[in-house]
Enzyme design. Structure first.
Site, PDB file in Angstrom:
ATOM      1  N   ASP A 400       0.850  -1.181   0.000  1.00 11.05           N
ATOM      2  CA  ASP A 400       0.000   0.000   0.000  1.00 11.05           C
ATOM      3  C   ASP A 400       0.889   1.234   0.000  1.00 11.05           C
ATOM      4  O   ASP A 400       2.046   1.164   0.422  1.00 11.05           O
ATOM      5  CB  ASP A 400      -0.900  -0.023   1.242  1.00 11.05           C
ATOM      6  CG  ASP A 400      -1.717   1.241   1.378  1.00 11.05           C
ATOM      7  OD1 ASP A 400      -2.363   1.631   0.396  1.00 11.05           O
ATOM      8  OD2 ASP A 400      -1.708   1.839   2.463  1.00 11.05           O
ATOM      9  N   LYS A 401       0.365   2.366  -0.486  1.00  6.89           N
ATOM     10  CA  LYS A 401       1.173   3.582  -0.498  1.00  6.89           C
ATOM     11  C   LYS A 401       0.959   4.403   0.764  1.00  6.89           C
ATOM     12  O   LYS A 401       1.877   4.610   1.548  1.00  6.89           O
ATOM     13  CB  LYS A 401       0.862   4.450  -1.720  1.00  6.89           C
ATOM     14  CG  LYS A 401       1.776   5.692  -1.822  1.00  6.89           C
ATOM     15  CD  LYS A 401       1.464   6.539  -3.019  1.00  6.89           C
ATOM     16  CE  LYS A 401       0.315   7.474  -2.749  1.00  6.89           C
ATOM     17  NZ  LYS A 401       0.682   8.575  -1.837  1.00  6.89           N
ATOM     18  N   GLU A 505      -7.988  16.341   5.286  1.00  4.82           N
ATOM     19  CA  GLU A 505      -8.900  17.415   5.650  1.00  4.82           C
ATOM     20  C   GLU A 505      -8.230  18.418   6.572  1.00  4.82           C
ATOM     21  O   GLU A 505      -8.419  19.626   6.442  1.00  4.82           O
ATOM     22  CB  GLU A 505     -10.152  16.831   6.287  1.00  4.82           C
ATOM     23  CG  GLU A 505     -10.982  15.987   5.340  1.00  4.82           C
ATOM     24  CD  GLU A 505     -12.454  15.981   5.712  1.00  4.82           C
ATOM     25  OE1 GLU A 505     -12.735  15.833   6.917  1.00  4.82           O
ATOM     26  OE2 GLU A 505     -13.301  16.134   4.814  1.00  4.82           O
ATOM     27  N   PHE A 547     -18.633  11.370   1.890  1.00  2.00           N
ATOM     28  CA  PHE A 547     -17.697  10.737   0.954  1.00  2.00           C
ATOM     29  C   PHE A 547     -17.904   9.225   0.965  1.00  2.00           C
ATOM     30  O   PHE A 547     -18.188   8.618   1.997  1.00  2.00           O
ATOM     31  CB  PHE A 547     -16.260  11.050   1.371  1.00  2.00           C
ATOM     32  CG  PHE A 547     -15.229  10.325   0.550  1.00  2.00           C
ATOM     33  CD1 PHE A 547     -14.769  10.853  -0.640  1.00  2.00           C
ATOM     34  CD2 PHE A 547     -14.727   9.100   0.973  1.00  2.00           C
ATOM     35  CE1 PHE A 547     -13.822  10.185  -1.392  1.00  2.00           C
ATOM     36  CE2 PHE A 547     -13.779   8.425   0.224  1.00  2.00           C
ATOM     37  CZ  PHE A 547     -13.325   8.973  -0.967  1.00  2.00           C
ATOM     38  N   ARG A 779      -6.239   4.284  -7.397  1.00  2.00           N
ATOM     39  CA  ARG A 779      -7.693   4.311  -7.217  1.00  2.00           C
ATOM     40  C   ARG A 779      -8.270   2.894  -7.175  1.00  2.00           C
ATOM     41  O   ARG A 779      -9.209   2.560  -7.876  1.00  2.00           O
ATOM     42  CB  ARG A 779      -8.350   5.123  -8.323  1.00  2.00           C
ATOM     43  CG  ARG A 779      -7.813   6.550  -8.443  1.00  2.00           C
ATOM     44  CD  ARG A 779      -8.574   7.328  -9.514  1.00  2.00           C
ATOM     45  NE  ARG A 779      -8.023   8.668  -9.650  1.00  2.00           N
ATOM     46  CZ  ARG A 779      -7.135   9.008 -10.565  1.00  2.00           C
ATOM     47  NH1 ARG A 779      -6.693   8.110 -11.414  1.00  2.00           N
ATOM     48  NH2 ARG A 779      -6.688  10.235 -10.631  1.00  2.00           N
ATOM     49  N   ASP A 806      -1.133  -0.791   6.042  1.00  2.86           N
ATOM     50  CA  ASP A 806      -1.373  -0.313   7.402  1.00  2.86           C
ATOM     51  C   ASP A 806      -2.820   0.047   7.669  1.00  2.86           C
ATOM     52  O   ASP A 806      -3.145   0.447   8.785  1.00  2.86           O
ATOM     53  CB  ASP A 806      -0.501   0.918   7.683  1.00  2.86           C
ATOM     54  CG  ASP A 806      -0.987   2.149   6.923  1.00  2.86           C
ATOM     55  OD1 ASP A 806      -1.495   1.980   5.806  1.00  2.86           O
ATOM     56  OD2 ASP A 806      -0.860   3.262   7.457  1.00  2.86           O
ATOM     57  N   ASN A 809      -8.343  -0.935   4.512  1.00  6.07           N
ATOM     58  CA  ASN A 809      -8.520  -1.254   3.098  1.00  6.07           C
ATOM     59  C   ASN A 809      -7.438  -2.188   2.575  1.00  6.07           C
ATOM     60  O   ASN A 809      -7.505  -2.655   1.446  1.00  6.07           O
ATOM     61  CB  ASN A 809      -8.548   0.035   2.272  1.00  6.07           C
ATOM     62  CG  ASN A 809      -7.271   0.833   2.407  1.00  6.07           C
ATOM     63  OD1 ASN A 809      -6.570   0.734   3.422  1.00  6.07           O
ATOM     64  ND2 ASN A 809      -6.945   1.610   1.407  1.00  6.07           N
ATOM     65  N   ASP A 810      -6.415  -2.454   3.383  1.00  3.56           N
ATOM     66  CA  ASP A 810      -5.353  -3.382   2.975  1.00  3.56           C
ATOM     67  C   ASP A 810      -5.580  -4.793   3.503  1.00  3.56           C
ATOM     68  O   ASP A 810      -4.818  -5.701   3.165  1.00  3.56           O
ATOM     69  CB  ASP A 810      -3.996  -2.883   3.481  1.00  3.56           C
ATOM     70  CG  ASP A 810      -3.692  -1.476   3.015  1.00  3.56           C
ATOM     71  OD1 ASP A 810      -3.946  -1.192   1.830  1.00  3.56           O
ATOM     72  OD2 ASP A 810      -3.213  -0.667   3.824  1.00  3.56           O
TER      73      ASP A 810
END
Length: 1093
Positions: A400-401, A505, A547, A779, A806, A809-810
């Site tokens: 992941d980035k 944000e 979102f 994306r 981390d 979503n990973d």
């Protein structure tokens, strides 16, 4: 719980209806004629596997499902039932040892789960009962109870928020234990509820429990007020934590194993390492050898007995029962007896040794001080010890980035307003701190556009302000649960901290604050902004269009003091550009692409002035969609898409997410064919191959047609005929040219769709990826990450994959890969909990793979080969002995030796070796990544090394047997002229065997510690002591004592001493010659350092 399971078993599931009715405080409404309390499950959490009553049968059942354990159980039963040449103790005791050790390990692990469950279930909570506050254990909470939770406490069950101590009737929670995001989320109380909960009469009509964390549809009905529709913003989930709110009251709607947290818990699938697969393959070979030996000996026995006078010799007359027995039954019984006699070729003790090696070896990762991070005061974490050796076999790395390659610490860099690029300067310049870099800004219109853009940044967000009374108690910004201070001098009016849903944000709000527009927070439902003139502007917040990853944007609808209704929207360029005018896109797209190429995170900002009719229509649509019980999300999405059209593009922002420490150095290490899913890893000479929606739309044709054309073109360039270039030392891919591949989520969906051409697309896509040094996927949805990992994992050769991330979503790709590694970063700990290993920083991955992974694999590979080798040496003389005893099933070794060989005499040296061996020191492994290649693709457990170990075992087994037989060709070996018997023969063979296999391991040891010396020489001393002790005493519990004084008599013979020493030297001679003549397999540390100099 038992009742619920029985109902499910017989089809009477309590979830047979679509909804459930809950009475708040267990008080029915006055209109209710009769009240029957509904039955729901209790609030106990059960993650344990066993109970006191079912541990023994359940654990035994699971252990005997393993082939090796079941095989030895059958052998033990055969020894008990059939008259076999060896005692049942010889196989029963090792089996009992293995089963006992494994049961203790699994029982201890389950006891830890019970302990964790009790900590949760026995936790004291406050419940309102008949108007009084009562303390009770968490497990005693019932659905319908009104529960009080104070700040920093965890919600004990799923609650609907009834009251909050905050004036704006909201509360803040963090859900790090659920979705990995420890950002502060805002939740709202039920509208129009009475202030006194003691007399509140209301019902909740909600859906049955389901695992979706972000979906909740319910109706809240007061007896005197109309129906209210509630959603996820009103639900407080078990496991979440209350933040920045003194206390709240909520009604329990889901409890125990029906909470969303419990429904989302799923045990990680069992991951098998490549070593375990090799063990099974080798075990099958040795099983075939065992059956072959038994068949050969059974055949030879009946061939020999078929000769005249051999079937019934004068000294061994058959009984009448033996004469009447069936021939074929006798042959089968003899076959089983030979199987029992030779069964020690199957190393059952190897399984428990492997488990102990993995369990104890995992502590070396946890104890490694290089993995300790002083910032979070934590080190590495091992969640599973079954994959230690797999760390040395990684071929593809998926990363992941955000938060993994980067620090997830955002800084506002620049923005673009109406086509003009702005950067911040330290000194004040024109336009209050803005520096215009590519255009004039003197016009008043530009000033208005600029202020509109900054107002959008101050209004279009979900940031909350945490006020402070002074510098000493200001705690700074709270993002994802981490406190941060900028260290900048700020105006006393700006002395505030921000509570945000994401670092982006906070960066945008603080960026606007630097340029004169300060967000002051919320008062009731009014957003307050201080402009450059220090005037406070107030905007009424009408709606928030949240979102979501599908829309990839969020919006707010606000009303100014003058009555204007405005919609502000921010989101990804791919989401905003189709909803604004093309001429506006042309002015800004160049800046967005440039910032994205540099590596900044970009967001586009748009707005729309709504007429009264447009707002009335949108307001009605939103309210109607939020009241819907079915398909609420789809209806809300339709309204969102309808109102977010025809907007005007104001500008775009660029935010930098700094790289992790040593990120570039870590990701350039040689993990085989490393495919790094990350940004900013392309080199200057890298040729980029882009496969995105933009490239597919260039030709003006259908995307599917263009996709096939582009894939064929990239396949031809990267796979079929890449241009020749010099091969780099640091490259470990099959490509001759450095290619970088870029693909987005929308295009990947076309590649993975279910069309007939999908398999062809995937094949082309996979080959292109495998011939690129770096692949960048942008994306991406979590499922798409897992799909790519699965595609590579199941490709030709079944390469070993590693995923590292981390965030929540990973998790999908972490669970999908062979090895999942979690980073203890700022996006919560969901990835850490679902990973196999967790490390504080990305830079620690280098040592974890190149150092620990390499050593773990070498150690356990040597352990496996050594176990098969020493058992072959052990049983081969027993097989040869049958040719000289008429295949009579006469054992060569005493039963004590058969039992103790694998348990005591040879087990501890190999265990110590597999834990402590360092054939190359850690510093050399870290400095020379090419050494990782030497053990790649299971190099030490292939068939060629296995054949070498097997031939070595055959050579030594033959030498043991025939060397001792040569000694026995002299009939008088003792001073008194007496001859040695068959037990002396076996004891000499066994002595040579024990010393040879132990000294062989000593020769293989490169890293000596006091532990190695103790177990190696101690094992040999223990064997000598045991043999003297076992044969020097008359044991009353033995019916026959075969080794009485045998060992002592044997050592009185000088010939015996000479043969033992000579055979040991001859057995080890091939190894000695290989060490002297063969080029060292592993380089010395001095050689490696000199090469790098």
């Amino acid at each position: 719980m038992l009742r619920r399971r029985l109902n499910r078993l017989f089809g009477r599931d309590e979830r047979r209806v679509d909804s459930r009715t809950i009475y708040v405080g267990h008080r029915p409404c006055p209109a209710t004629d009769t009240f029957i309390p509904p039955k729901f499950c209790d609030n106990r959490i059960v993650s344990s596997k066993y109970t006191v009553w079912n541990f023994l049968p359940k654990n035994l059942f699971e252990q005997f499902r393993r082939i090796a354990n079941f095989y030895f159980l059958i052998i033990f039963l055969v020894q008990v039932i059939v008259d076999t040449p060896t005692s049942p103790v010889t196989s029963g005791l090792p089996l009992f040892f293995v089963i006992t050790v494994t049961a203790i390990k699994q029982g201890y692990e389950d006891w830890l789960r019970h302990k964790a469950d009790n900590e949760v279930n026995k936790y004291l909570v406050t419940v309102l009962e008949d108007g009084r506050r009562a303390r009770k254990e968490s497990e005693k909470i019932k659905v319908g109870d009104v529960v009080e939770v104070v700040e920093d406490e965890t919600f004990p069950c799923d609650l609907i928020l009834l009251q909050s101590s905050r004036e704006d009737e909201t509360c803040f929670v963090t859900t790090a234990s659920l979705d990995g995001e420890s950002n502060h989320k805002t939740h709202y109380t039920v509208p129009d509820t009475e202030k006194g909960l003691e007399s509140l009469s209301a019902t909740v009509e909600c859906e049955q429990p389901q695992p979706d964390l972000y979906k909740f549809v319910t109706f809240f009905s007061l007896c005197v007020v109309s129906l209210r529709s509630l959603g996820p913003e009103n639900l407080l989930l078990k496991g979440a934590t209350l933040k920045n709110t003194q206390k709240i009251y909520g009604v329990a709607v889901y409890s125990g194993m029906e909470t969303k947290m419990a429904l989302n818990y799923q045990g990680k699938s069992q991951k098998r390492s490549v070593v375990e697969k090799s063990i099974n393959a080798f075990l099958l070979v040795y099983l075939c050898i065992l059956v072959s030996k038994a068949l050969v000996c059974t055949t030879l026995k009946y061939v020999w007995q078929s000769q005249p006078g051999q079937e019934e010799p004068w000294y061994n007359q058959k009984t009448q029962k033996e004469k009447d027995a069936n021939l074929y039954l006798n042959m089968f019984t003899d076959f089983l007896s030979f199987m029992v006699l030779f069964n020690f070729i199957i190393p059952v003790s190897m399984y428990v040794t492997v488990e102990m090696q993995k369990f104890l070896g995992s502590f070396f990762i946890s104890w490694d001080k290089d993995f300790f991070d002083p910032e979070i005061q934590e080190g590495a974490l091992v969640n599973t010890s079954d994959l230690n050796e797999e760390l040395g076999q990684v071929e593809y790395v998926f990363t992941d980035k955000t938060g993994t390659l980067t620090q997830n610490s955002m800084e506002f860099i620049e923005c673009c307003i109406d086509g003009f690029q702005y950067k911040n300067r330290d000194s004040s310049t024109e336009l209050d701190g803005f520096c215009v870099t590519d255009g004039p800004v003197s016009m008043l219109q530009q000033k208005e556009e600029e202020e509109l853009f900054l107002r959008a940044l101050c209004l279009c967000h979900t940031v909350q302000v945490k006020e402070s009374t002074g510098q000493e108690d200001w705690v700074g910004d709270q993002v994802d649960g981490v406190l941060g201070l900028d260290g900048e001098m700020v105006h006393p009016a700006e002395l505030r901290g921000f509570i945000a849903s994401s670092p982006d944000e906070v960066a945008l709000v603080k960026g606007a604050m630097k340029y004169g527009f300060t967000f002051l927070g919320m008062e009731s439902k009014n957003m307050r902004v201080m402009n450059r003139d220090k005037d406070v502007e107030t905007y009424e917040l009408l709606h928030v269009l949240n979102f979501d990853p599908v829309r990839r944007r969020m919006s707010v609808i606000v009303r100014s003091k003058c009555g204007d209704i405005m919609l502000f929207c921010k989101g990804a360029d791919s989401s905003i550009f189709p909803r604004v005018r093309q001429e506006e896109v042309d002015r800004i797209s160049m800046h967005v692409e440039r910032n994205a190429t540099v590596g900044y995170r970009t967001l586009c900002v748009a707005y729309k002035l709504l007429s009264s009719e447009e707002y009335a229509q949108a307001d009605a649509g939103l309210r109607e969609a939020r009241l819907a019980l079915d398909d609420r999300e789809e209806k809300l999405m339709a309204v969102y898409n309808q109102v977010e059209t025809g907007m005007s593009l104001i500008g775009a922002t660029a935010v930098e997410d700094r790289l992790q420490e040593e990120a570039a150095e870590t990701m350039e290490m040689e993990t085989a064919k490393s495919t790094c899913y990350a940004c900013r890893l392309f080199q200057r000479g890298t040729e980029l191959l882009e496969l995105t929606v933009r490239t597919l739309e260039d030709g003006g044709r259908r995307r599917e047609e263009r996709l096939h054309e582009v894939l064929l073109d990239y396949h031809k360039r990267a796979v079929q005929d890449p241009p020749p270039v010099k091969t780099r030392v640091t490259s470990w891919t099959s490509a001759k040219q450095d290619y970088g591949f870029i693909i987005d989520g929308a295009t990947l969906s076309l590649v993975f769709n279910s069309s007939p051409d999908s398999s062809h697309y995937k094949s082309l896509f996979l080959q292109i990826c495998q011939n690129c040094t770096t692949v960048l996927c942008c994306r991406m949805a979590p499922l798409q990450k897992a799909q790519i990992v699965n595609m590579v994992k199941n490709s030709k050769g079944s390469p070993i994959t590693l995923s590292i991330g981390d965030g929540a979503n990973d998790v999908s790709m972490i669970l999908e890969a062979h090895i999942g590694i979690g980073i203890k970063g700022k996006e919560g700990r969901q990835a850490v909990r679902n990973s196999d290993y967790a490390i504080p920083k990305l830079k620690h991955l280098k040592k974890l793979l190149l150092g620990h992974g390499h050593l773990y694999y070498v150690r356990i590979a040597h352990l496996v080969q050594y176990f098969f080798y020493k058992n072959l040496c052990f049983i081969l003389p027993q097989f040869l002995y049958q040719f000289f005893c008429g295949s009579s099933q006469q054992p060569l070794y005493d039963a004590a030796y058969l039992t103790m060989y694998n348990i005591c005499f040879t087990s501890m040296p190999i265990l110590a070796y597999s834990l402590l061996e360092q054939h190359i020191c850690m510093e050399v492994l870290m400095s020379n990544a090419t050494l990782y290649r030497d053990v790649a693709k299971n190099a030490m457990l292939r068939w060629s090394p296995f054949l070498y170990w097997t031939l070595l075992g055959v050579y030594q087994g033959l030498l043991f047997f025939f060397g001792v037989r040569f000694l026995f060709s002299n009939p008088a070996l003792q001073d008194n002229g007496q001859v040695f018997g068959n037990w002396s023969y076996g004891t000499i063979v066994f002595t040579v065997l024990v010393f040879t296999v132990t000294l062989k391991l000593a020769m293989d040891t490169r890293h000596w510690t006091w532990i190695n010396h103790f177990v190696i020489w101690g094992s040999l001393a223990f064997y000598m002591f045991f043999s003297f002790f076992w044969g020097g005493i008359i044991w009353p519990f033995l019916r026959q004592q075969r080794l009485y004084f045998v060992f002592a008599n044997m050592l009185r013979s000088v010939s015996a001493w000479l043969v033992i020493i000579l055979l040991i030297l001859l057995s080890l001679l091939p190894e000695i010659l290989l060490l002297v003549l063969r080029k060292p397999r592993w380089p010395h540390s001095r050689q490696v350092r000199y090469t790098h100099i």
